[in-house]
Design a protein around this motif. Structure first.
Motif, PDB file in Angstrom:
ATOM      1  N   ASP A 115       0.832  -1.205   0.000  1.00 18.32           N
ATOM      2  CA  ASP A 115       0.000   0.000   0.000  1.00 18.32           C
ATOM      3  C   ASP A 115       0.866   1.254   0.000  1.00 18.32           C
ATOM      4  O   ASP A 115       0.572   2.232  -0.684  1.00 18.32           O
ATOM      5  CB  ASP A 115      -0.942   0.011   1.209  1.00 18.32           C
ATOM      6  N   ASP A 116       1.960   1.210   0.770  1.00 24.54           N
ATOM      7  CA  ASP A 116       2.886   2.338   0.807  1.00 24.54           C
ATOM      8  C   ASP A 116       3.513   2.561  -0.569  1.00 24.54           C
ATOM      9  O   ASP A 116       3.631   3.694  -1.033  1.00 24.54           O
ATOM     10  CB  ASP A 116       3.971   2.091   1.857  1.00 24.54           C
TER      11      ASP A 116
ATOM     12  N   ALA B 236       1.062   4.171  -2.857  1.00 29.25           N
ATOM     13  CA  ALA B 236       0.902   5.588  -2.513  1.00 29.25           C
ATOM     14  C   ALA B 236       2.076   6.411  -3.025  1.00 29.25           C
ATOM     15  O   ALA B 236       1.900   7.528  -3.513  1.00 29.25           O
ATOM     16  CB  ALA B 236       0.753   5.752  -0.999  1.00 29.25           C
ATOM     17  N   ARG B 237       3.284   5.847  -2.943  1.00 26.69           N
ATOM     18  CA  ARG B 237       4.472   6.574  -3.381  1.00 26.69           C
ATOM     19  C   ARG B 237       4.609   6.614  -4.890  1.00 26.69           C
ATOM     20  O   ARG B 237       5.017   7.613  -5.472  1.00 26.69           O
ATOM     21  CB  ARG B 237       5.732   5.936  -2.808  1.00 26.69           C
TER      22      ARG B 237
END
Length: 99
Positions: free
Chosen positions: A88-89, A92-93
């Motif tokens: 998920d990170d 997002a990035r």
């Protein structure tokens, strides 16, 4: 405009022409160097840097996602939640697209 290196040595005023058009300097009848107005050069350099940064970011994104996928294949169930959080990170990035 095309000129020879010898012509530049003999008449430096030719460089003023670079303010109006690019100058291809030849040496032994082959293109040797191009003289461009400085502001045009600076813009070309900035554009090239943006392309290189974008390509570098894309390579990092692919490497990170590949590493994350490889880690997923060897981890146990207890690490699945951590993997999901990392994925998920990454999304997002780097955006939703996967390598």
């Amino acid at each position: 405009m095309k000129i020879t290196a010898t012509q530049i040595k003999q008449n430096s005023a030719i460089l003023q022409q670079a303010l109006r058009e690019d100058i291809v300097v030849t040496k032994r009848q082959r293109p040797f160097v191009v003289i461009v107005e400085y502001e045009k050069y600076r813009k070309m350099e900035e554009a090239l840097n943006r392309v290189e940064e974008s390509e570098r970011a894309e390579r990092l994104k692919k490497a990170w996602l590949k590493s994350a996928r490889e880690s997923e294949s060897v981890m146990g169930e207890e690490d699945a939640a951590l993997y999901d959080a990392l994925e998920d990170d990454a999304k997002a990035r780097f955006g939703e697209e996967r390598a």
